[in-house]
Structure formats: C-alpha cells, structure tokens
Design a protein around this motif. Structure first.
Motif, PDB file in Angstrom:
ATOM      1  N   MET A 131       4.906 -23.160-106.926  1.00  0.00           N
ATOM      2  CA  MET A 131       6.164 -22.874-107.053  1.00  0.00           C
ATOM      3  C   MET A 131       7.014 -22.626-108.323  1.00  0.00           C
ATOM      4  O   MET A 131       7.941 -21.879-108.392  1.00  0.00           O
ATOM      5  N   ALA A 132       6.472 -23.107-109.322  1.00  0.00           N
ATOM      6  CA  ALA A 132       6.922 -23.196-110.726  1.00  0.00           C
ATOM      7  C   ALA A 132       7.382 -21.631-110.983  1.00  0.00           C
ATOM      8  O   ALA A 132       8.604 -21.544-111.745  1.00  0.00           O
ATOM      9  N   PRO A 133       6.609 -20.831-110.996  1.00  0.00           N
ATOM     10  CA  PRO A 133       6.976 -19.324-111.340  1.00  0.00           C
ATOM     11  C   PRO A 133       8.006 -18.638-110.530  1.00  0.00           C
ATOM     12  O   PRO A 133       8.497 -17.533-110.779  1.00  0.00           O
ATOM     13  N   GLY A 134       8.336 -19.451-109.751  1.00  0.00           N
ATOM     14  CA  GLY A 134       9.414 -18.811-108.646  1.00  0.00           C
ATOM     15  C   GLY A 134       9.075 -17.523-107.871  1.00  0.00           C
ATOM     16  O   GLY A 134       9.754 -16.837-107.849  1.00  0.00           O
ATOM     17  N   PRO A 135       8.125 -17.788-107.032  1.00  0.00           N
ATOM     18  CA  PRO A 135       7.674 -16.608-105.980  1.00  0.00           C
ATOM     19  C   PRO A 135       8.348 -16.406-104.990  1.00  0.00           C
ATOM     20  O   PRO A 135       9.051 -17.377-104.725  1.00  0.00           O
ATOM     21  N   GLN A 136       8.487 -15.251-104.584  1.00  0.00           N
ATOM     22  CA  GLN A 136       9.493 -14.773-103.428  1.00  0.00           C
ATOM     23  C   GLN A 136       9.026 -15.479-102.097  1.00  0.00           C
ATOM     24  O   GLN A 136       9.650 -15.754-101.234  1.00  0.00           O
ATOM     25  N   VAL A 137       7.689 -15.669-102.249  1.00  0.00           N
ATOM     26  CA  VAL A 137       6.905 -15.961-100.897  1.00  0.00           C
ATOM     27  C   VAL A 137       5.962 -16.961-101.416  1.00  0.00           C
ATOM     28  O   VAL A 137       5.009 -16.754-102.335  1.00  0.00           O
ATOM     29  N   LEU A 138       5.717 -18.134-100.828  1.00  0.00           N
ATOM     30  CA  LEU A 138       4.639 -19.067-100.905  1.00  0.00           C
ATOM     31  C   LEU A 138       3.655 -19.272 -99.617  1.00  0.00           C
ATOM     32  O   LEU A 138       4.150 -19.265 -98.526  1.00  0.00           O
ATOM     33  N   LEU A 139       2.247 -18.983 -99.974  1.00  0.00           N
ATOM     34  CA  LEU A 139       1.207 -19.078 -98.835  1.00  0.00           C
ATOM     35  C   LEU A 139       0.535 -20.186 -99.121  1.00  0.00           C
ATOM     36  O   LEU A 139       0.110 -20.774-100.177  1.00  0.00           O
ATOM     37  N   MET A 140       0.179 -20.838 -98.034  1.00  0.00           N
ATOM     38  CA  MET A 140      -0.470 -22.030 -97.974  1.00  0.00           C
ATOM     39  C   MET A 140      -1.473 -22.116 -96.738  1.00  0.00           C
ATOM     40  O   MET A 140      -1.109 -22.069 -95.569  1.00  0.00           O
ATOM     41  N   ASP A 141      -2.712 -22.373 -97.368  1.00  0.00           N
ATOM     42  CA  ASP A 141      -4.003 -22.195 -96.353  1.00  0.00           C
ATOM     43  C   ASP A 141      -4.435 -23.673 -96.292  1.00  0.00           C
ATOM     44  O   ASP A 141      -5.085 -24.134 -97.104  1.00  0.00           O
ATOM     45  N   GLU A 142      -4.103 -24.062 -95.026  1.00  0.00           N
ATOM     46  CA  GLU A 142      -4.493 -25.519 -94.660  1.00  0.00           C
ATOM     47  C   GLU A 142      -4.499 -26.577 -95.598  1.00  0.00           C
ATOM     48  O   GLU A 142      -5.364 -27.200 -96.224  1.00  0.00           O
ATOM     49  N   PRO A 143      -3.248 -26.603 -96.476  1.00  0.00           N
ATOM     50  CA  PRO A 143      -3.190 -27.222 -97.543  1.00  0.00           C
ATOM     51  C   PRO A 143      -2.877 -29.053 -97.469  1.00  0.00           C
ATOM     52  O   PRO A 143      -3.250 -29.582 -98.406  1.00  0.00           O
ATOM     53  N   PHE A 144      -3.158 -29.615 -96.266  1.00  0.00           N
ATOM     54  CA  PHE A 144      -3.387 -30.985 -95.995  1.00  0.00           C
ATOM     55  C   PHE A 144      -4.702 -31.305 -95.409  1.00  0.00           C
ATOM     56  O   PHE A 144      -4.574 -32.512 -95.133  1.00  0.00           O
ATOM     57  N   ALA A 145      -5.281 -30.409 -95.253  1.00  0.00           N
ATOM     58  CA  ALA A 145      -6.637 -30.652 -94.780  1.00  0.00           C
ATOM     59  C   ALA A 145      -7.513 -31.779 -95.208  1.00  0.00           C
ATOM     60  O   ALA A 145      -8.121 -32.487 -94.570  1.00  0.00           O
ATOM     61  N   SER A 146      -7.560 -31.661 -96.490  1.00  0.00           N
ATOM     62  CA  SER A 146      -8.479 -32.507 -97.084  1.00  0.00           C
ATOM     63  C   SER A 146      -7.704 -33.919 -97.943  1.00  0.00           C
ATOM     64  O   SER A 146      -8.395 -34.556 -98.502  1.00  0.00           O
ATOM     65  N   VAL A 147      -6.657 -34.025 -97.127  1.00  0.00           N
ATOM     66  CA  VAL A 147      -5.736 -35.437 -97.668  1.00  0.00           C
ATOM     67  C   VAL A 147      -6.141 -36.362 -96.808  1.00  0.00           C
ATOM     68  O   VAL A 147      -6.163 -36.187 -95.461  1.00  0.00           O
ATOM     69  N   ASP A 148      -5.981 -37.708 -97.031  1.00  0.00           N
ATOM     70  CA  ASP A 148      -6.420 -38.762 -96.163  1.00  0.00           C
ATOM     71  C   ASP A 148      -5.157 -38.963 -94.978  1.00  0.00           C
ATOM     72  O   ASP A 148      -4.212 -38.420 -95.277  1.00  0.00           O
ATOM     73  N   ILE A 149      -5.807 -39.043 -93.871  1.00  0.00           N
ATOM     74  CA  ILE A 149      -5.090 -38.865 -92.717  1.00  0.00           C
ATOM     75  C   ILE A 149      -3.624 -39.768 -92.636  1.00  0.00           C
ATOM     76  O   ILE A 149      -2.617 -39.406 -92.183  1.00  0.00           O
ATOM     77  N   VAL A 150      -3.811 -40.910 -93.441  1.00  0.00           N
ATOM     78  CA  VAL A 150      -2.664 -41.903 -93.481  1.00  0.00           C
ATOM     79  C   VAL A 150      -1.535 -41.240 -94.425  1.00  0.00           C
ATOM     80  O   VAL A 150      -0.280 -41.821 -94.154  1.00  0.00           O
ATOM     81  N   LEU A 151      -1.907 -40.554 -95.428  1.00  0.00           N
ATOM     82  CA  LEU A 151      -0.964 -40.153 -96.304  1.00  0.00           C
ATOM     83  C   LEU A 151      -0.422 -38.602 -95.889  1.00  0.00           C
ATOM     84  O   LEU A 151       0.506 -38.325 -96.363  1.00  0.00           O
ATOM     85  N   ARG A 152      -1.301 -37.862 -94.849  1.00  0.00           N
ATOM     86  CA  ARG A 152      -0.984 -36.443 -94.789  1.00  0.00           C
ATOM     87  C   ARG A 152       0.371 -36.205 -94.129  1.00  0.00           C
ATOM     88  O   ARG A 152       1.335 -35.405 -94.639  1.00  0.00           O
ATOM     89  N   ARG A 153       0.917 -37.229 -93.232  1.00  0.00           N
ATOM     90  CA  ARG A 153       2.197 -36.984 -92.742  1.00  0.00           C
ATOM     91  C   ARG A 153       3.321 -36.953 -93.777  1.00  0.00           C
ATOM     92  O   ARG A 153       4.312 -36.232 -93.626  1.00  0.00           O
ATOM     93  N   ARG A 154       3.075 -38.134 -94.626  1.00  0.00           N
ATOM     94  CA  ARG A 154       4.335 -38.050 -95.676  1.00  0.00           C
ATOM     95  C   ARG A 154       4.319 -37.159 -96.530  1.00  0.00           C
ATOM     96  O   ARG A 154       5.417 -36.491 -96.898  1.00  0.00           O
ATOM     97  N   LEU A 155       3.149 -36.517 -96.833  1.00  0.00           N
ATOM     98  CA  LEU A 155       2.802 -35.470 -97.817  1.00  0.00           C
ATOM     99  C   LEU A 155       3.718 -34.123 -97.341  1.00  0.00           C
ATOM    100  O   LEU A 155       4.147 -33.387 -97.767  1.00  0.00           O
ATOM    101  N   ARG A 156       3.374 -33.858 -95.812  1.00  0.00           N
ATOM    102  CA  ARG A 156       3.771 -32.750 -95.421  1.00  0.00           C
ATOM    103  C   ARG A 156       5.379 -32.504 -95.077  1.00  0.00           C
ATOM    104  O   ARG A 156       5.829 -31.668 -95.356  1.00  0.00           O
ATOM    105  N   ARG A 157       5.789 -34.133 -94.942  1.00  0.00           N
ATOM    106  CA  ARG A 157       7.242 -33.942 -94.754  1.00  0.00           C
ATOM    107  C   ARG A 157       7.897 -33.953 -96.155  1.00  0.00           C
ATOM    108  O   ARG A 157       9.114 -33.443 -96.304  1.00  0.00           O
TER     109      ARG A 157
END
Length: 339
Positions: A145-171
């Motif tokens: 996000m830092a360069p200020g893209p017009q569009v951000l694409l995210m490919d399964e960005p939370f899949a490798s995160v511990d399930i306990v923390l996943r909900r907080r991270l995505r929110r």
C-alpha cells in the motif's frame, strides 16, 4: 479507481480456466473472489497483476485499459499492488526496508507511518524471520500500500496465519483498506472470510461467476443452489421432477413444498435447511447414522440411496440405527435448475 474485467477467457494449453468473465470491482470497495481451488479466481488476479498475459478480453482500471490481448504491460508498469499468501517479504531486508522498497528516497519518511498503520510501530529494524506469520502479512500489506497503488490485489493473504489471529488480522485489514479508500480484490476459498471482509462477493465455479453481489444479496436472493448453501447454511439435494413430486435419494418430496417458482427443468437442485425437515418414524425409512445433541434440539445424520446423506434437526429423542422418513415442511424448499 474501479477494476473491471471485460469478457475474460483464459486457458492453460487445452484446459480452459476462465469462460467469458465480466464484472467490476467498485472504487474504494473490497471485492472478494470466492470459490474452491481451480475455479479460476487466482488466474483473474494474476491477469490483473501482469503475472499472466490476457488472451481474450480486457482488464480496465477506471476508464483506461490496463491489459488486453496483445498488450500486456509488465507488473512494475501497472498501478497495482499485490499481497501474496506467504507475504513474499525480502528476507535480507529489515521490515522498514521492505515497506520502503517501492518508495522514492524523498518518500522514505512515510515508512514509520505505514508501520504504525498496520500495527508494527517500533518493529522496523527487525527482519522477516523475527516476526510472526501475522506480523509478516501486516508488513506485506504495508509494503503493497505504501506506493499508493490504484488497486490492491490480495491472493489468500490470511491462509498462512494462525487461525486464532486470522479474524483479528482480516478485520484490521478491512478497517485500514476502507479508511484509505483502496479498491481491493481479494481471493479466498473461505466463505466466513469473504463475509468478514467483503463489500461485494463474486462466487466462482468452473471458471465462471455464478453470482456477484453484496453479502446480503447473496444470502437473501441466491441465484444458484450452491450460493444458497454457502451463504444461507442450507444443504443441496439433487432431484428429478416427476409430475407433482421431486424424486430424491431420500424419497419422494411434494413439489408443493417449494416456495416461489419451480423451474420447468427435470433435473433440479433443492435447498433445504436441517430444521425444516420433519423426521417421522418409519421401519422402511432412512437409517440414522449419527446423533448430535444440541441442547434444545438434536441433529441427526440420515443415509439415503447411493451413499447420499442428509442432516435434520428435531426435538425428538432419536437413537442411532433407528429408521425415519424426512419430509420437508411447507414452503421450505427452494428449487433451482441444475447447471
């Protein structure tokens, strides 16, 4: 800027991955591409990112063509940011250096602000291996996000995160994206994640979009049985219509049990909720395979013909091995023509 896919088709050799896909991810919203592995969602993302070349159709950002057949700028020439499943941080760089990688020298002062924005304030001197999986994904988000893209694409960005923390991270991620007004397209196979994050959802099956709409629209007015099963918590029963009956693996059901219009097609998919099935003792009925007490009710799993199974909820005390018929309650079925 909106991101638009216009009549996209794509194949890997002789295998078709996408079939005439068109939809628009609106400006400033989070759009989820939801579907099982192999449905084409990551292919769409890679076409927008420039990791794959457009074979047929076109991709637009706002009013300008981003890519089309014969014109496929490289990823670095596109106003698009990308967050991968594993973060893909540079291991030999500190977190601050990773976040500042796409920034000009005069813009490096913004790095600490981005670290604060994603909850990594004071951790810029650390290296990726010194952070948890969730922290690495936060750093990857800040870098994208830092360069200020017009569009951000995210490919399964939370899949490798511990399930306990996943909900907080995505929110936290949703809050940041909405605050910044970033047009985002996120790929996921998890319906809960799509509901947690998305403003709009494109449900994909077999290289096609089955339905595109808000979570509320998909829940209240599914256009396919599979969409109703995902967002309404119903189960899908395949049937053949014969006169006034639906012939199912669980016995004949009355067509009058369906609400709304019933397709003229002979091959029908029926949506039914477990608590909308009446269980009636019948020595020649379905065998009860499993019983799960739920407090005020009991969930039972019954076996039908050909190995088919169906779940019902009842207030009765039912024992495994008993036999019951299952009958839909009035107006409890929703019928869709099989695709």
């Amino acid at each position: 800027m909106s991101l638009q896919f216009d009549h996209i088709a794509h194949a890997y050799g002789d295998v078709a991955a996408l079939h005439d896909v068109s939809f628009t991810a609106p400006t400033g919203e989070i759009t989820c591409l939801l579907g099982s592995s192999g449905c084409g969602k990551s292919t769409l993302l890679n076409l927008a990112a420039g990791l794959l070349s457009v074979q047929s159709g076109s991709v637009w950002v706002g009013d300008e063509v981003l890519a089309e057949s014969g014109r496929n700028p490289p990823p670095e020439a596109r106003p698009v940011g990308m967050v991968f499943q594993d973060g893909a941080l540079f291991p030999h760089m500190s977190i601050a250096q990773n976040v500042g990688f796409g920034l000009a020298r005069a813009e490096q002062h913004a790095v600490e602000g981005w670290l604060e924005a994603v909850g990594l304030g004071g951790l810029g001197a650390r290296f990726p291996h010194e952070l948890s999986g969730g922290q690495q994904q936060r750093a990857a988000l800040a870098r994208a996000m830092a360069p200020g893209p017009q569009v951000l694409l995210m490919d399964e960005p939370f899949a490798s995160v511990d399930i306990v923390l996943r909900r907080r991270l995505r929110r936290d991620c949703r809050r940041l994206l909405r605050e910044r007004g970033t047009t985002t397209v996120l790929v996921t196979h998890d319906p809960e994640e799509a509901l947690d994050v998305a403003d709009r959802i494109a449900v994909m099956e077999g290289g096609r979009i089955v339905q595109f709409g808000t979570p509320q629209e998909l829940h209240e007015a599914p256009q396919a049985a599979s969409v109703g099963a995902i967002f309404g918590g119903a189960q899908v029963v395949r049937a053949v219509r014969e006169g006034s009956e639906f012939l199912t693996a669980f016995g004949p059901w009355d067509v009058a049990s369906a609400s709304g219009d019933v397709p003229e097609s002979l091959a029908i998919d029926l949506l039914i909720h477990a608590d909308q099935l009446d269980c009636r003792a019948d020595p020649s009925g379905l065998e009860v395979r499993d019983v799960q007490p739920l407090g005020s009710s009991t969930r039972v799993l019954l076996a039908g013909e050909g190995g088919a199974e169906i779940t019902a909820e009842t207030a009765e005390m039912i024992e495994p091995g008993a036999r019951y018929r299952v009958v839909p309650k009035p107006a409890s079925l929703r019928a869709f023509a099989q695709g």
